[in-house]
Write a protein that holds these residues in place. Structure first.
Motif, PDB file in Angstrom:
ATOM      1  N   HIS A 184       0.816  -1.210   0.000  1.00  0.00           N
ATOM      2  CA  HIS A 184       0.000   0.000   0.000  1.00  0.00           C
ATOM      3  C   HIS A 184       0.856   1.270   0.000  1.00  0.00           C
ATOM      4  N   THR A 310      -7.225  -0.285   2.075  1.00  0.00           N
ATOM      5  CA  THR A 310      -8.187  -1.346   1.753  1.00  0.00           C
ATOM      6  C   THR A 310      -8.176  -1.695   0.266  1.00  0.00           C
ATOM      7  N   PHE A 311      -7.416  -0.954  -0.543  1.00  0.00           N
ATOM      8  CA  PHE A 311      -7.454  -1.133  -1.993  1.00  0.00           C
ATOM      9  C   PHE A 311      -6.544  -2.282  -2.433  1.00  0.00           C
ATOM     10  N   ASP A 312      -7.030  -3.079  -3.384  1.00  0.00           N
ATOM     11  CA  ASP A 312      -6.179  -4.043  -4.064  1.00  0.00           C
ATOM     12  C   ASP A 312      -5.909  -3.507  -5.472  1.00  0.00           C
ATOM     13  N   LYS A 314      -7.101  -4.288  -8.361  1.00  0.00           N
ATOM     14  CA  LYS A 314      -8.315  -4.035  -9.122  1.00  0.00           C
ATOM     15  C   LYS A 314      -8.899  -2.673  -8.756  1.00  0.00           C
ATOM     16  N   ASP A 315      -8.922  -2.371  -7.460  1.00  0.00           N
ATOM     17  CA  ASP A 315      -9.415  -1.074  -7.010  1.00  0.00           C
ATOM     18  C   ASP A 315      -8.525   0.061  -7.508  1.00  0.00           C
ATOM     19  N   LYS A 318      -9.061   0.862 -11.157  1.00  0.00           N
ATOM     20  CA  LYS A 318     -10.315   1.581 -11.388  1.00  0.00           C
ATOM     21  C   LYS A 318     -10.240   3.018 -10.884  1.00  0.00           C
ATOM     22  N   LEU A 319      -9.500   3.215  -9.786  1.00  0.00           N
ATOM     23  CA  LEU A 319      -9.304   4.576  -9.299  1.00  0.00           C
ATOM     24  C   LEU A 319      -8.493   5.393 -10.293  1.00  0.00           C
ATOM     25  N   HIS A 352     -15.601   5.721  -2.589  1.00  0.00           N
ATOM     26  CA  HIS A 352     -15.075   5.267  -3.881  1.00  0.00           C
ATOM     27  C   HIS A 352     -14.800   3.772  -3.878  1.00  0.00           C
ATOM     28  N   LYS A 353     -14.379   3.252  -2.728  1.00  0.00           N
ATOM     29  CA  LYS A 353     -14.074   1.817  -2.637  1.00  0.00           C
ATOM     30  C   LYS A 353     -15.286   0.995  -3.078  1.00  0.00           C
ATOM     31  N   ILE A 356     -16.285   2.171  -7.138  1.00  0.00           N
ATOM     32  CA  ILE A 356     -15.464   1.722  -8.265  1.00  0.00           C
ATOM     33  C   ILE A 356     -15.565   0.212  -8.446  1.00  0.00           C
ATOM     34  N   ASN A 357     -15.920  -0.498  -7.404  1.00  0.00           N
ATOM     35  CA  ASN A 357     -16.097  -1.936  -7.549  1.00  0.00           C
ATOM     36  C   ASN A 357     -17.349  -2.281  -8.355  1.00  0.00           C
TER      37      ASN A 357
END
Length: 359
Positions: A184, A310-312, A314-315, A318-319, A352-353, A356-357
């Motif tokens: 992160h 918390t973002f992986d 994929k997130d 997309k962000l 956004h989490k 965006i998913n």
């Protein structure tokens, strides 16, 4: 009035600058044998994350009569995910030197301080308490706050900064967001000259010996083959102090936890906290109150960090795509008054989490 300053970095020199205005000549202790940094590198300020609406030069010049100059404006940011890319252009911020050269931020401030520094003096708080009325700890180290039972860690990371050769656009920073090698944290390429740049990787929550693994993975996955001249590893800890003043001890800059734990920026906070420590000493003002605007901003950035953690991948992809939408670029980057931490976007960023998913 006797004032001892531990550290001749941005916070310590800025404190000395302000004290000198009032006729107080502090004693400045520096454990190194030189001013500035042994590794030539550059830092950026990003307008959308700045605490103030003016640019840093006007802010410090008009408010504190302190003159600083950037190396150049930042005009372009390239954001790279694991399989997405966005480019943003505009008046995005400024690039500053952090080195031992004449144009470094430290040397710019030192020219205005023009006071002697006691180099090669590794000093602890205990060494000064009987000889000085006030002590300003500005050594960029949270260990003093910890020793005073005055520190909570919120973020730990290891960073490798390498000086690399190549052909670079000097007004551009490239940033990589990829949990495979940065977790992160993030990586960036920031030019120093047109043929020299700093390539850096920050990885959170690892041990120092693990950094080699993530660094090699970063270079391999991004196919980076620059010639590396030198490198340095840094351990950093984001956190906060419960009070920035304890008895006659003032904590300034990174020693006071004023390094934001979202992007790791802290140079401008270091300068202002040093100045305000001096004002607090001279005018007997509440130091914590003087720094309240910085502390509030730090807390907001800490909330952003909690979301980012918390973002992986994929997130993140997309962000990055979201930040590339024309309407978002117009609202965020071309609006001179937009600040991430001073807008309703904090709660939006939290959301956004989820959003965006669903894209």
């Amino acid at each position: 009035m006797k004032v001892g300053i531990i550290g001749s970095g941005l916070a310590g020199l800025s404190c000395a600058f302000e004290l000198k205005k009032y006729g107080i000549i502090p004693t400045i202790f520096e454990k190194r044998s030189y001013l500035g940094d042994g590794l030539d590198y550059t830092i950026v300020t990003l307008r959308i994350f700045d605490l103030y609406t003016q640019n840093p030069m006007d802010y410090f010049g008009e408010k504190y009569n302190l003159s600083i100059s950037p190396l150049r404006p930042l005009r372009k940011i390239i954001m790279m995910g694991s399989d997405k890319k966005t480019t943003v252009r505009g008046r995005l911020g400024y690039i500053f030197e952090k080195s031992s050269t004449k144009n470094s931020l430290e040397n710019q401030i030192m020219e205005q301080v023009n006071l002697p520094i006691l180099f090669d003096h590794s000093i602890n708080i205990e060494d000064l308490q009987n000889d000085f009325d006030y002590i300003v700890c500005a050594n960029a180290n949270h260990e003093t706050a910890k020793s005073l039972n005055n520190w909570t860690t919120t973020f730990s990371a290891h960073t490798r900064i390498a000086t690399v050769l190549g052909n670079f656009k000097t007004d551009t920073i490239t940033m990589w967001l990829n949990t495979e090698y940065a977790k992160h944290g993030y990586a960036y390429l920031l030019p120093y000259h047109k043929d020299k740049a700093n390539l850096a990787l920050t990885v959170d929550n690892i041990s120092s010996h693990e950094l080699d693994y993530y660094w090699k993975k970063f270079l391999t996955l991004e196919n980076l083959q620059y010639k590396i001249l030198e490198s340095r590893d840094i351990e950093s800890n984001g956190g906060f102090t419960h009070t920035l003043k304890k008895d006659n001890i003032y904590l300034a800059g990174n020693a006071g936890g004023l390094l934001d734990d979202f992007l790791g920026f802290g140079s401008m906070n270091a300068i202002e906290s040093g100045i305000l420590a001096a004002k607090s000493i001279v005018k007997h003002l509440d130091y914590n109150h003087l720094l309240e605007h910085i502390l509030i901003d730090q807390n907001k950035k800490h909330k952003l960090r909690k979301v980012f953690n918390t973002f992986d991948n994929k997130d993140l992809n997309k962000l990055i795509t979201l930040l590339g939408f024309p309407i978002v670029k117009q609202y965020i980057y071309n609006n001179p008054f937009y600040r991430v931490t001073n807008s309703p976007s904090i709660q939006t960023f939290y959301n956004h989490k989820i959003k965006i998913n669903q894209l």
